[in-house]
Design a protein around this motif. Structure first.
Motif, PDB file in Angstrom:
ATOM      1  N   THR A 100      16.975  -2.495  16.687  1.00 49.94           N
ATOM      2  CA  THR A 100      16.945  -0.618  16.715  1.00 49.94           C
ATOM      3  C   THR A 100      17.159  -0.475  15.328  1.00 49.94           C
ATOM      4  OG1 THR A 100      17.442  -0.593  19.006  1.00 49.94           O
ATOM      5  CG2 THR A 100      17.766   1.043  17.542  1.00 49.94           C
ATOM      6  N   ILE A 155      10.764  -0.958  18.621  1.00 49.68           N
ATOM      7  CA  ILE A 155       9.835   0.184  19.037  1.00 49.68           C
ATOM      8  C   ILE A 155      10.649   1.281  19.320  1.00 49.68           C
ATOM      9  CG2 ILE A 155       7.951   0.862  20.424  1.00 49.68           C
ATOM     10  CD1 ILE A 155       6.927  -1.887  20.664  1.00 49.68           C
ATOM     11  N   TYR A 156      11.560   1.224  20.306  1.00 50.15           N
ATOM     12  CA  TYR A 156      12.286   2.394  20.523  1.00 50.15           C
ATOM     13  C   TYR A 156      12.871   2.779  19.298  1.00 50.15           C
ATOM     14  CZ  TYR A 156      16.374   5.143  21.871  1.00 50.15           C
ATOM     15  OH  TYR A 156      17.009   6.001  21.747  1.00 50.15           O
ATOM     16  N   TRP A 159      10.312   4.853  17.512  1.00 42.26           N
ATOM     17  CA  TRP A 159      10.299   6.153  18.146  1.00 42.26           C
ATOM     18  C   TRP A 159      11.244   7.180  18.229  1.00 42.26           C
ATOM     19  CZ3 TRP A 159      12.376   7.920  22.950  1.00 42.26           C
ATOM     20  CH2 TRP A 159      11.801   8.988  23.504  1.00 42.26           C
ATOM     21  N   ASN A 160      12.477   6.740  18.186  1.00 42.34           N
ATOM     22  CA  ASN A 160      13.526   7.691  18.262  1.00 42.34           C
ATOM     23  C   ASN A 160      13.506   8.261  17.059  1.00 42.34           C
ATOM     24  OD1 ASN A 160      15.957   8.843  19.743  1.00 42.34           O
ATOM     25  ND2 ASN A 160      17.259   7.422  18.332  1.00 42.34           N
ATOM     26  N   ILE A 163       7.908   9.602  15.089  1.00 46.77           N
ATOM     27  CA  ILE A 163       6.675   9.132  14.579  1.00 46.77           C
ATOM     28  C   ILE A 163       5.768  10.387  14.647  1.00 46.77           C
ATOM     29  CG2 ILE A 163       4.849   7.729  14.938  1.00 46.77           C
ATOM     30  CD1 ILE A 163       6.196   5.770  16.535  1.00 46.77           C
ATOM     31  N   SER A 168       0.968   8.664  14.601  1.00 50.98           N
ATOM     32  CA  SER A 168       0.867   8.163  15.796  1.00 50.98           C
ATOM     33  C   SER A 168      -0.533   7.788  16.117  1.00 50.98           C
ATOM     34  CB  SER A 168       1.306   9.325  16.765  1.00 50.98           C
ATOM     35  OG  SER A 168       1.420   8.815  18.063  1.00 50.98           O
ATOM     36  N   ARG A 172      -1.960   4.108  17.641  1.00 51.14           N
ATOM     37  CA  ARG A 172      -2.867   3.984  18.889  1.00 51.14           C
ATOM     38  C   ARG A 172      -4.142   3.225  18.338  1.00 51.14           C
ATOM     39  NH1 ARG A 172      -3.126   8.887  19.920  1.00 51.14           N
ATOM     40  NH2 ARG A 172      -5.450   9.353  19.326  1.00 51.14           N
ATOM     41  N   ILE A 222       2.768   4.291  22.813  1.00 53.90           N
ATOM     42  CA  ILE A 222       3.531   4.970  21.967  1.00 53.90           C
ATOM     43  C   ILE A 222       2.736   5.743  20.869  1.00 53.90           C
ATOM     44  CG2 ILE A 222       5.206   4.409  19.843  1.00 53.90           C
ATOM     45  CD1 ILE A 222       6.621   4.145  22.515  1.00 53.90           C
ATOM     46  N   GLN A 225       1.749   9.277  22.543  1.00 58.70           N
ATOM     47  CA  GLN A 225       2.884  10.194  22.937  1.00 58.70           C
ATOM     48  C   GLN A 225       2.582  11.482  22.805  1.00 58.70           C
ATOM     49  OE1 GLN A 225       6.425  10.541  20.124  1.00 58.70           O
ATOM     50  NE2 GLN A 225       5.404   8.773  18.907  1.00 58.70           N
ATOM     51  N   TYR A 226       1.573  11.784  21.708  1.00 57.49           N
ATOM     52  CA  TYR A 226       1.177  13.358  21.801  1.00 57.49           C
ATOM     53  C   TYR A 226       0.150  13.860  22.446  1.00 57.49           C
ATOM     54  CZ  TYR A 226       4.337  13.178  17.439  1.00 57.49           C
ATOM     55  OH  TYR A 226       5.470  13.024  16.858  1.00 57.49           O
TER      56      TYR A 226
END
Length: 316
Positions: A100, A155-156, A159-160, A163, A168, A172, A222, A225-226
């Motif tokens: 992380t 990845i968390y 993401w936290n 991004i 993003s 993808r 991930i 996410q949008y």
């Protein structure tokens, strides 16, 4: 990957002590696991009786080593290995948390599964007791799968931190490309199965394609996410643990029905596979939803308090 990502989220938000975090996961995973282990140990007799191999199952049920395998390796049914393996992986979460902070460590999954593959090949070549080999192979898998935890926690962390929308979309697209590439890498393995009717051995890039594709699929999510995700997905997601636990019993009921009615003799293999999907998916959903609405049994799929919690008297 998804389970370990959620573990990363819970650990980061609550910052629980190691013992507390493991105790929570034990209640969530191992309590339902014990219930379904006992259930499937005996439920298998239904299909075994229909297909005339019930004496073999009864013989297993009378052996101590069989029950040890059921409870440690999850051998009471082919899918039960996931829960004890996942719990064992969660024991390593302090190691995974490093990713992380340093997401580059997520790439170590290539090393961990590579070491796992090499060591497994060595173990399979040794002339040792098969039962002992099963436990050693599982231990190797756990050490190898810690790499998935490193990838999930990395990845968390990304993401936290946030991004941006534009990045993003790039992530993808990249995820789709590498997922497709990983799938292409598995084609030689599946071609052998198609031509011979038996599984081969994943030894080269087909091995890495198979074991890395979950990461690329996760990256696709991930990177999405949008997108406008319906709230219905959140509502349905709560049943996925239950669906995973109950789907083999639904498939067994389908197989018994097809066999007893004689359809098994006239159906082509592809028809059986399609029929299983068409029957098992909606019926597994139905069983999971049904169990969730039965308060005394909802805990068996992680959607209700455990029995001893229900038995506690209410506080004044």
């Amino acid at each position: 990957m998804f389970s370990l990502f959620l573990m990363a989220m819970r650990v980061d938000k609550k910052m629980l002590a190691y013992g507390s975090a493991i105790a929570i996961q034990a209640q969530r995973l191992l309590v339902p696991f014990i219930f379904w282990t006992i259930f499937y140990a005996f439920f298998r007799l239904l299909k075994a009786d229909a297909f005339n191999y019930a004496p073999y199952i009864w013989d297993q049920l009378g052996q101590v080593q069989s029950w040890v395998g059921y409870l440690i390796l999850g051998k009471s049914q082919y899918h039960m290995h996931f829960l004890p393996t996942l719990f064992a992986l969660l024991l390593f979460y302090p190691v995974m948390r490093t990713a992380t902070r340093y997401p580059i460590l997520g790439l170590t999954v290539v090393i961990t599964i590579g070491v796992m593959n090499n060591a497994q090949g060595f173990l399979w070549g040794l002339d040792i007791d098969p039962e002992l080999r099963n436990y050693l192979i599982r231990a190797l898998k756990i050490f190898g799968y810690v790499g998935y935890g490193m990838a999930a926690f990395a990845i968390y962390g990304l993401w936290n931190d946030g991004i941006p929308r534009g990045e993003s979309r790039l992530i993808r697209r990249c995820g789709f490309y590498f997922a497709a590439l990983a799938y292409v890498a598995t084609l030689p393995f599946y071609n052998v199965a198609f031509e011979t009717g038996s599984w081969g051995i994943r030894a080269g890039w087909d091995f890495y394609g198979h074991f890395l594709i979950p990461i690329f699929v996760f990256i696709i999510f991930i990177g999405s996410q949008y997108l406008q995700w319906s709230d219905r997905w959140t509502k349905l997601a709560r049943y996925t643990f239950g669906i995973y636990l109950v789907h083999p019993l639904v498939i067994d009921l389908f197989d018994v029905a097809v066999f007893k009615t004689g359809l098994y003799q006239v159906m082509e293999p592809w028809m059986i596979v399609v029929g299983r999907f068409a029957f098992a998916l909606p019926m597994s959903f139905a069983v999971a939803i049904g169990l969730s609405r039965l308060t005394p049994l909802a805990w068996t799929i992680g959607l209700g308090p455990n029995p001893w919690q229900c038995a506690k008297p209410p506080r004044p």
